[in-house]
Design a protein around this motif. Structure first.
Motif, mmCIF file in Angstrom:
data_model
loop_
_atom_site.group_PDB
_atom_site.id
_atom_site.type_symbol
_atom_site.label_atom_id
_atom_site.label_comp_id
_atom_site.label_asym_id
_atom_site.label_seq_id
_atom_site.Cartn_x
_atom_site.Cartn_y
_atom_site.Cartn_z
ATOM 1 N N LYS A 102 37.164 -91.154 5.999
ATOM 2 C CA LYS A 102 36.102 -90.202 6.338
ATOM 3 C C LYS A 102 35.625 -89.434 5.107
ATOM 4 O O LYS A 102 34.430 -89.198 4.935
ATOM 5 C CB LYS A 102 36.602 -89.224 7.404
ATOM 6 N N ILE A 103 36.564 -89.046 4.251
ATOM 7 C CA ILE A 103 36.192 -88.330 3.030
ATOM 8 C C ILE A 103 35.364 -89.234 2.122
ATOM 9 O O ILE A 103 34.358 -88.817 1.551
ATOM 10 C CB ILE A 103 37.450 -87.827 2.287
ATOM 11 N N ALA A 104 35.794 -90.496 1.998
ATOM 12 C CA ALA A 104 35.070 -91.444 1.150
ATOM 13 C C ALA A 104 33.645 -91.661 1.647
ATOM 14 O O ALA A 104 32.690 -91.709 0.857
ATOM 15 C CB ALA A 104 35.825 -92.773 1.091
ATOM 16 N N VAL A 105 33.500 -91.787 2.957
ATOM 17 C CA VAL A 105 32.160 -91.961 3.546
ATOM 18 C C VAL A 105 31.308 -90.727 3.268
ATOM 19 O O VAL A 105 30.136 -90.840 2.887
ATOM 20 C CB VAL A 105 32.265 -92.218 5.062
ATOM 21 N N TYR A 106 31.904 -89.550 3.445
ATOM 22 C CA TYR A 106 31.161 -88.310 3.200
ATOM 23 C C TYR A 106 30.740 -88.209 1.735
ATOM 24 O O TYR A 106 29.576 -87.913 1.421
ATOM 25 C CB TYR A 106 31.998 -87.100 3.586
ATOM 26 N N LEU A 107 31.669 -88.486 0.819
ATOM 27 C CA LEU A 107 31.350 -88.383 -0.605
ATOM 28 C C LEU A 107 30.266 -89.371 -1.003
ATOM 29 O O LEU A 107 29.424 -89.070 -1.857
ATOM 30 C CB LEU A 107 32.613 -88.615 -1.443
ATOM 31 N N SER A 108 30.275 -90.547 -0.383
ATOM 32 C CA SER A 108 29.254 -91.546 -0.704
ATOM 33 C C SER A 108 27.865 -91.107 -0.263
ATOM 34 O O SER A 108 26.857 -91.641 -0.730
ATOM 35 C CB SER A 108 29.617 -92.895 -0.062
ATOM 36 N N SER A 109 27.806 -90.118 0.634
ATOM 37 C CA SER A 109 26.508 -89.628 1.105
ATOM 38 C C SER A 109 25.932 -88.536 0.201
ATOM 39 O O SER A 109 24.768 -88.148 0.360
ATOM 40 C CB SER A 109 26.642 -89.066 2.535
ATOM 41 N N LEU A 110 26.734 -88.051 -0.750
ATOM 42 C CA LEU A 110 26.265 -86.995 -1.643
ATOM 43 C C LEU A 110 25.397 -87.574 -2.751
ATOM 44 O O LEU A 110 25.729 -88.588 -3.362
ATOM 45 C CB LEU A 110 27.453 -86.251 -2.262
ATOM 46 N N LYS A 111 24.305 -86.921 -3.026
ATOM 47 C CA LYS A 111 23.405 -87.358 -4.090
ATOM 48 C C LYS A 111 23.972 -86.942 -5.446
ATOM 49 O O LYS A 111 24.538 -85.869 -5.594
ATOM 50 C CB LYS A 111 22.020 -86.740 -3.903
ATOM 51 N N ASN A 112 23.794 -87.815 -6.428
ATOM 52 C CA ASN A 112 24.118 -87.487 -7.822
ATOM 53 C C ASN A 112 25.602 -87.207 -8.066
ATOM 54 O O ASN A 112 25.955 -86.483 -9.010
ATOM 55 C CB ASN A 112 23.286 -86.288 -8.302
ATOM 56 N N LEU A 113 26.495 -87.755 -7.213
ATOM 57 C CA LEU A 113 27.923 -87.588 -7.449
ATOM 58 C C LEU A 113 28.333 -88.512 -8.598
ATOM 59 O O LEU A 113 28.256 -89.728 -8.484
ATOM 60 C CB LEU A 113 28.727 -87.930 -6.189
ATOM 61 N N LYS A 114 28.793 -87.911 -9.705
ATOM 62 C CA LYS A 114 29.113 -88.700 -10.886
ATOM 63 C C LYS A 114 30.488 -89.341 -10.795
ATOM 64 O O LYS A 114 30.648 -90.545 -11.036
ATOM 65 C CB LYS A 114 29.045 -87.821 -12.136
ATOM 66 N N THR A 115 31.500 -88.553 -10.469
ATOM 67 C CA THR A 115 32.876 -89.043 -10.430
ATOM 68 C C THR A 115 33.617 -88.429 -9.254
ATOM 69 O O THR A 115 33.414 -87.257 -8.934
ATOM 70 C CB THR A 115 33.633 -88.686 -11.730
ATOM 71 N N SER A 116 34.467 -89.224 -8.628
ATOM 72 C CA SER A 116 35.309 -88.719 -7.554
ATOM 73 C C SER A 116 36.765 -88.904 -7.962
ATOM 74 O O SER A 116 37.240 -90.033 -8.119
ATOM 75 C CB SER A 116 35.021 -89.477 -6.253
ATOM 76 N N TYR A 117 37.470 -87.799 -8.149
ATOM 77 C CA TYR A 117 38.869 -87.860 -8.556
ATOM 78 C C TYR A 117 39.800 -87.836 -7.343
ATOM 79 O O TYR A 117 39.559 -87.101 -6.390
ATOM 80 C CB TYR A 117 39.223 -86.674 -9.452
ATOM 81 N N VAL A 153 35.431 -93.811 -9.143
ATOM 82 C CA VAL A 153 36.704 -93.238 -8.704
ATOM 83 C C VAL A 153 37.710 -93.264 -9.844
ATOM 84 O O VAL A 153 37.842 -94.271 -10.543
ATOM 85 C CB VAL A 153 37.274 -94.016 -7.503
ATOM 86 N N GLU A 154 38.424 -92.163 -10.026
ATOM 87 C CA GLU A 154 39.474 -92.086 -11.046
ATOM 88 C C GLU A 154 40.665 -91.308 -10.505
ATOM 89 O O GLU A 154 40.515 -90.430 -9.660
ATOM 90 C CB GLU A 154 38.954 -91.388 -12.318
ATOM 91 N N TYR A 155 41.841 -91.644 -11.040
ATOM 92 C CA TYR A 155 43.036 -90.861 -10.726
ATOM 93 C C TYR A 155 43.055 -89.589 -11.580
ATOM 94 O O TYR A 155 42.618 -89.595 -12.739
ATOM 95 C CB TYR A 155 44.307 -91.658 -11.043
ATOM 96 N N LEU A 156 43.600 -88.543 -11.015
ATOM 97 C CA LEU A 156 43.859 -87.302 -11.749
ATOM 98 C C LEU A 156 45.284 -86.901 -11.385
ATOM 99 O O LEU A 156 45.517 -85.965 -10.635
ATOM 100 C CB LEU A 156 42.856 -86.215 -11.331
ATOM 101 N N ILE A 157 46.252 -87.643 -11.930
ATOM 102 C CA ILE A 157 47.629 -87.505 -11.457
ATOM 103 C C ILE A 157 48.621 -87.200 -12.578
ATOM 104 O O ILE A 157 49.823 -87.129 -12.348
ATOM 105 C CB ILE A 157 48.089 -88.778 -10.710
ATOM 106 N N GLY A 158 48.134 -87.003 -13.801
ATOM 107 C CA GLY A 158 49.025 -86.704 -14.917
ATOM 108 C C GLY A 158 48.941 -85.248 -15.332
ATOM 109 O O GLY A 158 48.082 -84.488 -14.856
#
Length: 227
Positions: A102-117, A153-158
Motif C-alpha cells: 500500500k505504501i509503495a502504491v501511494y508513493l508511486s502516485s506522488l509527482k516528482n518523487l526522486k528517491t524512496s528510501y 528505491v534505495e536502502y538506508l540501513i547503515g
C-alpha cells in the motif's frame, strides 16, 4: 552563523519530527525566513498509509485524520519544485499485512518523487520493541517498492557517520543534537576534538541528568534525557 564562523559546513537546515513539523501553522513563514540564509531546507514527515498501523506506531492525536494528511502530501507533490524524497522505516513486531504494498502504491502516485528510501532503526529507538526486521522482510519490501517505483528505491540501513556541526558551544551542541538524534560514542569524541575537549564533558552532562548513555547493537550511544 556560529557553525560557519567556526569553519563548519552546513548541508541542510532540517525540521525534524520532535512531534510533527507540518502541524506548525507557522512552518511556511519559518521556511521563508530561513531561505534568506541561502541554505537548503529539509522537512522530515509522514510514515504509514493505513490508519491502524499509523495509530500504533505514531500514537497520534485522535482528531488527526490520516486520509487528509495523505491527500495533502499528494497535493503538495504536484506543487513542490524542490527535491522530494520519502523514507519508510520498517520495524520488527509489526504485522504489516500488505502495508508495504500500500505504501509503495501511494508513493508511486506522488509527482516528482526522486528517491524512496527503505530504512531500519540504526540508533536507539524511543521504544525498546522497535527492533530492525529480519533481512528477508527488508528484501521483500525492496522488491515490492522496486516493482512500483522502478530504480528509485534505495536502502538506508547503515550508520550515517559522524558529520555533526560544531558551533563553538560544545555543551549546547551536545544537548541540541542528542535531543533529536542519538549520537554514537565515536561521533561524540569527534565533536569534542573540535572543542579540544575530552569525554569528561559528556560525563558531566550525564551526572547532571541531562544526557544518558545506552548500549544498542554493540555500540555506545548518548541521547538527551527528558524524564
Amino acid at each position: 552563523m556560529q557553525v560557519r564562523d567556526t569553519g563548519g559546513e552546513i548541508d541542510y537546515l532540517t525540521f525534524v519530527p520532535d512531534g510533527e513539523p507540518t502541524l506548525d501553522k507557522n512552518l511556511g513563514i519559518e521556511i521563508m525566513m530561513l531561505k534568506q540564509l541561502m541554505i537548503s531546507i529539509a522537512v522530515i514527515t509522514v510514515d504509514a498509509v493505513s490508519q491502524e498501523i499509523w495509530r500504533k506506531i505514531d500514537r497520534s492525536f485522535k482528531s488527526l485524520d490520516l486520509t487528509k494528511i495523505l491527500e495533502g502530501i499528494k497535493k503538495f507533490s504536484t506543487e513542490f519544485k524542490g527535491v522530494l524524497i520519502s523514507e519508510t522505516m520498517l520495524v520488527n513486531n509489526i504485522e504489516y499485512g500488505g502495508e508495504v504494498e500500500k505504501i509503495a502504491v501511494y508513493l508511486s502516485s506522488l509527482k516528482n518523487l526522486k528517491t524512496s528510501y527503505i530504512s531500519i532503526p540504526t540508533r536507539p529507538p524511543a521504544e525498546e520493541w522497535a527492533k530492525p526486521p529480519e533481512e528477508e522482510i527488508l528484501n521483500e519490501a525492496f522488491q515490492i517498492f522496486e516493482n512500483k517505483l522502478k530504480d528509485r528505491v534505495e536502502y538506508l540501513i547503515g550508520y550515517e557517520g559522524n558529520a555533526f556541526a560544531y558551533s563553538g558551544n560544545i555543551e549546547e551542541d551536545l544537548l541540541s543534537i542528542t535531543a533529536v538524534h542519538p549520537m554514537r560514542e565515536e561521533a561524540v569524541k569527534e565533536l569534542l576534538e573540535k572543542d579540544r575537549g575530552d569525554l569528561s564533558k559528556i560525563e558531566t552532562l550525564i551526572k547532571k541528568g541531562a544526557i544518558r548513555k545506552v548500549n544498542y547493537q554493540g555500540h555506545t550511544y548518548y541521547l538527551r534525557k527528558f524524564r
